[in-house]
Write a protein that holds these residues in place. Structure first.
Motif, PDB file in Angstrom:
ATOM      1  N   PRO A  79      48.632 -52.251  40.081  1.00  0.00           N
ATOM      2  CA  PRO A  79      47.658 -51.061  40.016  1.00  0.00           C
ATOM      3  C   PRO A  79      47.372 -50.571  41.359  1.00  0.00           C
ATOM      4  O   PRO A  79      47.463 -51.256  42.416  1.00  0.00           O
ATOM      5  CB  PRO A  79      46.392 -51.766  39.379  1.00  0.00           C
ATOM      6  N   ALA A  80      47.331 -49.163  41.203  1.00  0.00           N
ATOM      7  CA  ALA A  80      47.058 -48.568  42.563  1.00  0.00           C
ATOM      8  C   ALA A  80      45.582 -48.853  42.953  1.00  0.00           C
ATOM      9  O   ALA A  80      44.675 -49.013  42.192  1.00  0.00           O
ATOM     10  CB  ALA A  80      47.366 -47.176  42.637  1.00  0.00           C
ATOM     11  N   SER A 136      50.916 -44.632  41.165  1.00  0.00           N
ATOM     12  CA  SER A 136      51.281 -46.172  40.764  1.00  0.00           C
ATOM     13  C   SER A 136      52.302 -46.620  41.256  1.00  0.00           C
ATOM     14  O   SER A 136      53.495 -45.977  41.671  1.00  0.00           O
ATOM     15  CB  SER A 136      51.349 -45.988  39.103  1.00  0.00           C
ATOM     16  N   TYR A 137      52.488 -47.839  41.334  1.00  0.00           N
ATOM     17  CA  TYR A 137      53.895 -48.576  41.987  1.00  0.00           C
ATOM     18  C   TYR A 137      54.477 -48.805  41.013  1.00  0.00           C
ATOM     19  O   TYR A 137      54.457 -48.953  39.606  1.00  0.00           O
ATOM     20  CB  TYR A 137      53.505 -49.679  42.546  1.00  0.00           C
TER      21      TYR A 137
END
Length: 141
Positions: A69-70, A63-64
């Motif tokens: 959202p990834a 995840s960032y």
């Protein structure tokens, strides 16, 4: 005694491997045994092999930090597509069952209606104006 126990264990292991997996001529399998721990995982409400569903397969790999959202992985996209196809197939089968139930009910009602119609259409006894059955008197000459 320890040698006998070891030999028995070896024979038991070979029997199990022969029953459940591919064996080379030497009697040893080089592939992993996928059912190790399967009973425990199923008893805990998990998938049998550990890779069908769960957080390791369903959640994104990363995840960032800023909360974005990834992107979904190829396997996740494939599993989502399979889930949608399975859901559509289940809905189709449910519709078919509902149709079959309704058709069966209709057939039963039609059969009952035909039966009552046949009973009502039978020849009826003659009655006079007071509702009494009229019996025909034979002519005796």
């Amino acid at each position: 005694m320890a040698a006998v126990m070891s030999a028995k264990r070896g024979l038991l292991l070979c029997e199990v491997l022969q029953r459940h997996h591919r064996i080379f001529r030497q009697g040893f399998s080089v592939t992993a045994v996928p059912w190790v721990g399967q009973k425990w995982r199923v008893s805990q409400g998990m998938s049998g092999d550990g890779n069908r569903y769960g957080p390791l397969t369903d959640l994104p790999d990363f995840s960032y930090l800023d909360g974005r959202p990834a992107p979904l992985a190829k396997g996740q996209i494939r599993r989502e597509k399979e889930k949608l196809e399975t859901a559509a197939h289940v809905m189709k089968l449910i519709e078919e069952v509902d149709f079959a139930k309704a058709r069966h009910e209709k057939k039963l009602k039609d059969k009952e209606r035909d039966k009552t119609k046949m009973i009502e259409s039978r020849l009826k006894a003659k009655v006079d104006e007071f509702g009494k059955a009229v019996t025909s008197k034979p002519d005796h000459k």
